[in-house]
Design an enzyme around this catalytic site. Sequence first.
Site, PDB file in Angstrom:
ATOM      1  N   THR A   1       0.906  -1.162   0.077  1.00  0.00           N
ATOM      2  CA  THR A   1       0.401  -0.032  -0.052  1.00  0.00           C
ATOM      3  C   THR A   1       0.903   1.029  -0.032  1.00  0.00           C
ATOM      4  O   THR A   1       1.961   1.465   0.366  1.00  0.00           O
ATOM      5  CB  THR A   1      -0.770   0.282   1.011  1.00  0.00           C
TER       6      THR A   1
ATOM      7  N   TYR B   1      -2.424  -0.009   9.811  1.00  0.00           N
ATOM      8  CA  TYR B   1      -2.012  -0.249   8.505  1.00  0.00           C
ATOM      9  C   TYR B   1      -1.549   0.071   7.671  1.00  0.00           C
ATOM     10  O   TYR B   1      -0.243  -1.231   7.368  1.00  0.00           O
ATOM     11  CB  TYR B   1      -3.254   0.263   7.297  1.00  0.00           C
TER      12      TYR B   1
END
Length: 327
Positions: free
Chosen positions: A119, A143
Amino acid sequence: MQERSILVTGGAGYIGSHVVRQLGESGHRVVVLDNLSTGFKEAVIHGVLVVGDSGDPLLVSRLLREHNIETVMHFAAHTVVPESVALPLKYYGNNTCKTRNLLECCAEHGVEHFVFSSTAAVYGIPEGACAHEDTATRPINPYGTSKLMSEWMLRDLAAASTLRFVVLRYFNVAGSDPSCRIGQSTRNATLLIKVAAEVAAGRRASLAIFGTDFPTPDGTGIRDYIHVEDLADAHVKSLEYLVSGGESTTLNCGYGRGYSVREVIAAVEKAAGQRLEVREGPRRAGDPPVLVAEADRIRRVLGWQPRYDDLHTIVETSLRWERNRAY
Ligand code: UDP
């Protein structure tokens, strides 16, 4: 010997299911491993679906052996930034610890290629206008950290073995299969285009803008939105690259152009032909002001050519799915 297959963890999820469909269309044999915690069995329109957990070593070992797996594509993960801020250990457990278990099985069974869903959140708040693959990684939410730790494990395992990998760092993924067979049906969705499409389709009353005081031209956050079909194609090309002997690499997946929250909402309103009920609210924890890809390397290394590089197409396919959802 059983013919070689590709193991796709999280293949019943939004991005994984689009990749599975494209792998099927390209003639690959696919085994999907998904615990259906957020995915949908109806989304798997190619290959075999095994319901189970990618962190379960006994199950993964059996699948690697029985299906003669040469390549693993690893999508299974929790992906909601604000939730990761509230529940960090859930993210380190599911995203990092389970990836470690999966990699151990891959090492034991001599898996040769690994394609990893990472990501843009690994960059945090990059110094320049755009994030290059060599830009310092300083995630600002759990995250991003949970994914970066997985990237590091993969890098270190590859250095110590014959495994080769492609790490794909996704920017903001949206849109759906243009034929509307599959799409994004994530429950309690938090992603901007998905939420805006739900409002336009009458599934939600309103939408909030998280922060109007960012140092950007209109005060709202800027992101690089990529169509899921182009992203899925990057996975198929990553597989071809590894099979033809390509060395391990890390690639940004974006178009290299950013849109603000207000621009996205305007695009959804235009596609929907209606105004959306929008409220202005405070910033959300863990959100950087601007995150846009330097996206040259993926074109050079994989020969990837986006086909849906257009905000209108992205929101239009999202909206079409939202209005005609099959699941
Ligand atoms: N955003 C927003 N309202 C929403 C969802 C998102 O204003 O209901 C903003 C968010 O603050 C960010 C951008 O939209 O600036 C993209 O957020 P999203 O959650 O889609 O993806 P992220 O960039 O967090 O991965």
